[in-house]
Write an enzyme that holds these catalytic residues in place. Structure first.
Site, PDB file in Angstrom:
ATOM      1  N   GLY A   1       0.613  -1.477   0.109  1.00  0.00           N
ATOM      2  CA  GLY A   1      -0.110  -0.006   0.314  1.00  0.00           C
ATOM      3  C   GLY A   1       1.018   1.521  -0.176  1.00  0.00           C
ATOM      4  N   ASP A   2       0.433   2.942  -0.384  1.00  0.00           N
ATOM      5  CA  ASP A   2       0.791   3.880  -0.097  1.00  0.00           C
ATOM      6  C   ASP A   2       1.781   3.915  -1.534  1.00  0.00           C
ATOM      7  OD1 ASP A   2      -0.667   4.623   2.203  1.00  0.00           O
ATOM      8  OD2 ASP A   2       0.399   3.258   3.548  1.00  0.00           O
TER       9      ASP A   2
ATOM     10  N   GLY B   1      -2.263   9.172   9.898  1.00  0.00           N
ATOM     11  CA  GLY B   1      -0.477   9.870  10.459  1.00  0.00           C
ATOM     12  C   GLY B   1       0.564   9.501  10.714  1.00  0.00           C
TER      13      GLY B   1
ATOM     14  N   GLY C   1      -5.987   5.675   1.572  1.00  0.00           N
ATOM     15  CA  GLY C   1      -5.922   7.675   1.186  1.00  0.00           C
ATOM     16  C   GLY C   1      -5.353   7.655   0.763  1.00  0.00           C
ATOM     17  N   HIS C   2      -5.483   8.084  -1.315  1.00  0.00           N
ATOM     18  CA  HIS C   2      -5.274   8.633  -2.110  1.00  0.00           C
ATOM     19  C   HIS C   2      -4.625  10.618  -2.328  1.00  0.00           C
ATOM     20  CE1 HIS C   2      -6.680   4.305  -3.880  1.00  0.00           C
ATOM     21  NE2 HIS C   2      -5.279   4.833  -2.816  1.00  0.00           N
TER      22      HIS C   2
ATOM     23  N   PRO D   1       3.553   7.153  11.821  1.00  0.00           N
ATOM     24  CA  PRO D   1       5.222   6.807  10.604  1.00  0.00           C
ATOM     25  C   PRO D   1       4.797   5.247   9.844  1.00  0.00           C
ATOM     26  CG  PRO D   1       5.277   7.272  13.139  1.00  0.00           C
ATOM     27  CD  PRO D   1       3.719   6.927  12.776  1.00  0.00           C
TER      28      PRO D   1
ATOM     29  N   LYS E   1      -0.648   5.602  -5.715  1.00  0.00           N
ATOM     30  CA  LYS E   1      -1.489   5.179  -6.572  1.00  0.00           C
ATOM     31  C   LYS E   1      -2.349   6.226  -6.776  1.00  0.00           C
ATOM     32  CE  LYS E   1      -3.014   1.922  -4.011  1.00  0.00           C
ATOM     33  NZ  LYS E   1      -2.288   1.864  -2.925  1.00  0.00           N
ATOM     34  N   GLY E   2      -2.388   6.647  -5.595  1.00  0.00           N
ATOM     35  CA  GLY E   2      -3.373   8.657  -6.093  1.00  0.00           C
ATOM     36  C   GLY E   2      -3.158   9.354  -7.027  1.00  0.00           C
TER      37      GLY E   2
ATOM     38  N   GLN F   1      -4.965   0.035  -0.904  1.00  0.00           N
ATOM     39  CA  GLN F   1      -3.485  -0.488  -0.409  1.00  0.00           C
ATOM     40  C   GLN F   1      -2.958  -1.619  -1.310  1.00  0.00           C
ATOM     41  OE1 GLN F   1      -7.402  -1.299   0.499  1.00  0.00           O
ATOM     42  NE2 GLN F   1      -7.116  -0.123   1.888  1.00  0.00           N
TER      43      GLN F   1
HETATM   44  P1  IMP Z   1      -7.912  -2.323   7.588  1.00  0.00           P
HETATM   45  O1  IMP Z   1      -7.447  -2.129   6.402  1.00  0.00           O
HETATM   46  O2  IMP Z   1      -7.652  -1.352   8.679  1.00  0.00           O
HETATM   47  O3  IMP Z   1      -8.066  -3.390   7.940  1.00  0.00           O
HETATM   48  O4  IMP Z   1      -6.091  -2.740   8.376  1.00  0.00           O
HETATM   49  C1  IMP Z   1      -4.937  -3.680   7.831  1.00  0.00           C
HETATM   50  C2  IMP Z   1      -3.548  -3.084   7.449  1.00  0.00           C
HETATM   51  O5  IMP Z   1      -3.660  -3.073   5.977  1.00  0.00           O
HETATM   52  C3  IMP Z   1      -3.189  -2.733   8.623  1.00  0.00           C
HETATM   53  O6  IMP Z   1      -1.565  -3.032   8.253  1.00  0.00           O
HETATM   54  C4  IMP Z   1      -2.564  -2.074   8.066  1.00  0.00           C
HETATM   55  O7  IMP Z   1      -2.497  -0.043   8.628  1.00  0.00           O
HETATM   56  C5  IMP Z   1      -3.226  -1.665   6.512  1.00  0.00           C
HETATM   57  N1  IMP Z   1      -3.984  -0.979   5.532  1.00  0.00           N
HETATM   58  C6  IMP Z   1      -5.007  -1.333   5.788  1.00  0.00           C
HETATM   59  N2  IMP Z   1      -5.141   0.366   4.379  1.00  0.00           N
HETATM   60  C7  IMP Z   1      -4.178   1.132   3.567  1.00  0.00           C
HETATM   61  C8  IMP Z   1      -3.510   1.621   2.943  1.00  0.00           C
HETATM   62  O8  IMP Z   1      -4.229   2.488   2.409  1.00  0.00           O
HETATM   63  N3  IMP Z   1      -2.448   1.594   2.914  1.00  0.00           N
HETATM   64  C9  IMP Z   1      -1.405   1.499   3.324  1.00  0.00           C
HETATM   65  N4  IMP Z   1      -1.702   0.741   4.634  1.00  0.00           N
HETATM   66  C10 IMP Z   1      -3.093   0.125   5.028  1.00  0.00           C
HETATM   67 MG    MG Z   2      -2.452   5.543   1.479  1.00  0.00          MG
END
Ligand code: IMP
Ligand code: MG
Length: 422
Positions: A12-13, A300, A40-41, A302, A16-17, A223
């Site tokens: 993730g991160d 937010g 969060g894009h 790190p 992509k956005g 993700q």
């Molecule tokens: P959940 O999707 O809130 O259940 O989180 C499960 C796992 O996915 C955790 O490690 C989150 O930090 C990670 N995660 C969920 N959405 C994102 C994203 O958009 N970017 C990065 N990590 C994500």
């Molecule tokens: Mg993100």
């Protein structure tokens, strides 16, 4: 442009956005097909920063249609907040947004359960975003979820909600969490329903009509591959299929209508939340944080950082069927003199080329690195591939070669102009 799925090839991160925003120029419709407001894009346009959670990133481009597909889980109150936030900033949200009537709802008991279960796990927690995503998908699979088609009918919704509140309050109490006030929830959700009703429709029918008339679709994955419920580092994953297949099930668009899968990857690796990350490295984490980079767009927090992991991206290329890759955040490595790339793992004395399924085994893996010389020059002003320092070009070409796909985009900053097309 062929109908394109954009998938995150790491944790993730991946940026992509920004890449979606760039490609939306050539698409007609941008579709979200999984995840929820855990995403969060971030998109920067003319120095203005926008962070989108549920609404597809295409919303920022005029005359593009955005679809929230059936595979997404929607927190209606949060979605209304996002719509209002965009409108306040002058972004039109009206006929350009469609929401699937089959998308499942995230309710306050999902958030409460998410938080409580995480707390009870203590050290073994997943590190979720606490947005209720896991419990909402859990209800969907258990066939006790509420959907958008329920929400927009006040009578149906209030009856179904009352039953769910009753059961969830028993569960919450038994987990040591306070019971929820069903009346207050009903009021908030019916108010959100009034805002959302005009957007809700059968998006499968809409998308198929659009395909018939030759419209081009861009699927905005949320993700990344290693957070996929099936292919990720289970149980340290999210609860949806973040890989390319999820775009089809989550939208009702059949696989043979997809012409291209674009994998997005950072020039290094990051992860937010718990779970194994073989190439994690304190030095690069500290360096990126000192630059003010790599803090979560949703929470937010790190992010944990590490070197580029080609074992992971090679696996991602396989699972998603990645044809082309976009490498982002190359500028994050501008000041690093010796850059490492993980090309294999060492597990219990053996060299392996693919990530093991068992999270315990993955946690025991140590990376096998090659080292490449840094370019030690800013790259953020490059506009053509030939503007990049030769070592930066060698680096991205090496990453593409190790991943096994064609490099087509390099991103060297958050702005639209900081995007190089090959
Ligand atoms: P959940 O999707 O809130 O259940 O989180 C499960 C796992 O996915 C955790 O490690 C989150 O930090 C990670 N995660 C969920 N959405 C994102 C994203 O958009 N970017 C990065 N990590 C994500
Ligand atoms: Mg993100």
């Amino acid at each position: 442009m062929p109908n394109t799925i954009l998938a995150g090839a790491q944790w993730g991160d991946e940026g992509k956005g920004k890449i979606i925003d760039f490609l939306t120029d050539e698409a007609d419709i941008v579709v979200r097909s999984q995840g929820g407001n855990n995403a969060g894009h971030t998109i920067v346009i003319g120095g203005e920063k926008y962070v989108l959670h549920l609404i597809p990133s295409g919303i920022l481009r005029k005359s593009k249609i955005c679809v929230i597909g059936n595979g997404v889980v929607i927190d209606p109150v949060s979605l209304v907040g996002e719509i209002e936030g965009l409108r306040k900033r002058g972004v039109a949200v009206g006929k350009n947004l469609l929401i699937s009537d089959a998308a499942h709802l995230v309710l306050p008991y999902h958030r409460a359960l998410d938080g409580r279960r995480e707390a009870l796990k203590g050290k073994g927690k997943i590190g979720t975003t606490k947005r209720g995503i896991g419990p909402a998908y859990g209800d969907k699979v258990a066939r006790i979820g509420l959907r958008m088609c329920d929400l927009v009918d006040p009578e149906v919704f209030s009856k179904k909600l009352a039953i769910r509140i009753r059961e969830n309050n028993i569960v919450l109490k038994s987990l040591g969490a306070p019971a929820l006030n069903g009346k207050a929830i009903l009021k908030d959700y019916l108010a959100a329903a009034d805002v959302l009703r005009p957007f809700v429709t059968n998006t499968v029918v809409y998308l198929h009509k659009a395909l018939k008339s030759g419209k081009q679709l861009l699927f905005e994955g949320a993700q990344g591959t290693f957070l996929d419920i099936d292919h990720g580092t289970y149980p340290y994953v999210t609860s949806s299929n973040t890989t390319a297949g999820g775009a089809c099930t989550g939208s009702g668009v059949p696989p043979h209508r997809v012409g291209r899968v674009l994998g997005v990857m950072k020039a290094y690796t990051t992860r937010v939340g718990e779970g194994p990350l073989p190439s994690e490295d304190k030095g690069i984490t500290d360096a990126l944080h000192a630059m003010g980079r790599e803090f979560g767009a949703t929470t937010g927090r790190p992010r944990r950082c590490g070197w580029f992991d080609a074992v992971a991206t090679r696996y991602a290329a396989m699972v998603n069927g990645i044809d082309e890759i976009a490498i982002t955040n190359l500028d994050g490595l501008d000041a690093v003199s010796a850059i490492r790339v993980c090309i294999a793992y060492q597990l219990d004395g053996k060299k392996i080329e693919f990530p093991p399924t068992d999270p315990g085994a993955l946690a025991r893996c140590t990376p096998v690195y090659i080292e490449l010389p840094g370019w030690n020059k800013p790259t953020d002003k490059a506009r053509k591939f030939s503007d990049l320092p030769p070592r930066a070009r060698d680096y991205v070409n090496k990453l593409a070669g190790l991943t096994g796909a064609k490099l087509t985009i390099v991103s060297i900053g958050p702005a639209r102009a900081q995007t190089i097309r090959l």
